[in-house]
Write an enzyme that holds these catalytic residues in place. Structure first.
Site, mmCIF file in Angstrom:
data_model
loop_
_atom_site.group_PDB
_atom_site.id
_atom_site.type_symbol
_atom_site.label_atom_id
_atom_site.label_comp_id
_atom_site.label_asym_id
_atom_site.label_seq_id
_atom_site.Cartn_x
_atom_site.Cartn_y
_atom_site.Cartn_z
ATOM 1 N N ASP A 142 50.043 42.213 30.656
ATOM 2 C CA ASP A 142 50.253 42.786 32.000
ATOM 3 C C ASP A 142 51.712 43.195 32.193
ATOM 4 O O ASP A 142 52.614 42.660 31.556
ATOM 5 C CB ASP A 142 49.880 41.760 33.089
ATOM 6 C CG ASP A 142 50.671 40.459 32.964
ATOM 7 O OD1 ASP A 142 50.931 40.034 31.828
ATOM 8 O OD2 ASP A 142 51.038 39.886 34.002
ATOM 9 N N GLU A 143 51.909 44.146 33.093
ATOM 10 C CA GLU A 143 53.228 44.509 33.615
ATOM 11 C C GLU A 143 54.305 44.629 32.530
ATOM 12 O O GLU A 143 55.240 43.836 32.488
ATOM 13 C CB GLU A 143 53.643 43.462 34.668
ATOM 14 C CG GLU A 143 52.676 43.453 35.839
ATOM 15 C CD GLU A 143 52.998 42.383 36.894
ATOM 16 O OE1 GLU A 143 52.819 42.684 38.084
ATOM 17 O OE2 GLU A 143 53.409 41.264 36.522
HETATM 18 C C1 ACM Z 1 49.194 39.582 36.952
HETATM 19 O O1 ACM Z 1 48.937 39.236 38.107
HETATM 20 N N1 ACM Z 1 50.379 40.060 36.631
HETATM 21 C C2 ACM Z 1 48.203 39.495 35.904
#
Ligand code: ACM
Length: 329
Positions: free
Chosen positions: A159-160
């Site tokens: 993620d991110e």
């Molecule tokens: C997330 O909430 N960054 C997976």
């Protein structure tokens, strides 16, 4: 049910009580978010600095905050969970959310420059560089993770991931040419695939957060959809297995009612009633495609969950609603 122990650390005893609560509400998997920018929380024998350095951050008031689980602690927790029919899925969040690892071993990063374990929340620009040295390191880490956790699934994050450092890095530019990668997303797909393929040789499937599939998708990836159901729907249509954790229903760090403090503008209220309405399946998928959605999950991120009292307040009673929502046929 997930728990972030990087932003705030919770003792082995509290983790066991957390597992008790999951068992009480018939949740069968404990997703343990063990690493992030603000702390690496699991002992890796081959790379001791991950916890000697990576488990500790200097706060803005100059105090030191941190902690980690020894491998003995982890054995104990995995065994305890198993006695309650709960599988522990470890998450090593890669290649973003990795500042703590880069602080411990700067060669993992794209700049080679020293960084500190972060003492602020949010998305961080320092990410892992997709070199053979990094993969060699991560394979060794995953060897120890697989030895500790019998789970058929290992969560490798995804993620991110801000891509700027990759786009400016000479090694990455060369890699893009060699492997015909057209974007930062495709570099990420390449990155995740190295780890996924390695885990497959050890008989383990990889779980990734939704955005990891933007640059490509492998058939064996389990997609964990969190920004909404979109990534999960895409994964299910592609034939991949999916776990839905859409943030508007399943993010238990968000406030429940107006009585709770709203810590960030992007948080919405998630009262018990809303959790009760959660269903992992999607109306946008056919019955056949919906079979690819193998479950739902709620997360408990702990940027603003600083102690035990706050932990239980965020978890209960919404976990009861989650248990009920997920037990529906
Ligand atoms: C997330 O909430 N960054 C997976």
């Amino acid at each position: 049910m997930h728990l972030d122990v990087s932003r705030h650390f919770f003792s082995k005893e509290i983790v066991k009580q957390y597992i008790d609560t999951l068992a009480k509400y018939q949740l069968n998997y404990f997703h343990w978010h063990l690493t992030d920018d603000q702390g690496w929380r699991i002992e890796i024998k081959k790379y001791p600095k991950l916890t000697e350095v990576g488990a500790w951050r200097k706060e803005k008031d100059s105090t030191t905050y941190g902690g980690f689980y020894t491998q003995d602690d982890v054995h104990e927790i995995v065994k305890y969970a198993s006695s309650k029919s709960i599988t522990v899925i470890p998450e090593i969040d890669l290649p973003g959310h990795s500042t703590a690892a880069i602080a411990a071993y700067p060669f993992l990063g794209c700049t080679g420059k020293p960084v500190s374990v972060s003492n602020r929340w949010g998305i961080h620009k320092d990410i892992l560089c997709p070199t053979d040295t990094t993969f060699h390191f991560l394979f060794n880490v995953l060897d120890e993770i697989c030895a500790l956790f019998p789970s058929p699934y290992i969560h490798i994050g995804g993620d991110e991931v801000p891509k700027q450092q990759w786009m400016q890095n000479p090694f990455c530019k060369q890699l893009m040419k060699e492997k015909n990668l057209k974007s930062g997303e495709q570099i990420q797909h390449y990155f995740m695939k190295q780890l996924e393929d390695y885990l497959l040789t050890k008989g383990r499937r990889s779980i990734m957060w939704g955005e990891a599939i933007r640059g490509g998708i492998n058939d064996s990836t389990l997609v964990m959809s969190w920004r909404g159901k979109g990534a999960g729907i895409k994964g299910a249509k592609h034939g991949n297995q999916v776990i839905m954790a859409p943030r508007f229903y399943c993010y238990f760090d968000y406030p429940q009612t107006a009585k709770d403090k709203k810590h960030a503008w992007w948080m919405t209220y998630i009262p018990v009633k809303k959790v009760e309405r959660f269903t992992p399946k999607s109306k946008l998928l056919s019955a056949e495609q919906n079979k690819n959605i193998i479950g739902g999950e709620a997360t408990l991120w702990t940027e603003y969950v600083t102690n035990e009292k706050e932990l239980w307040h965020q978890l209960v009673p919404r976990i009861a609603a989650l248990g009920k929502a997920l037990s529906k046929p």
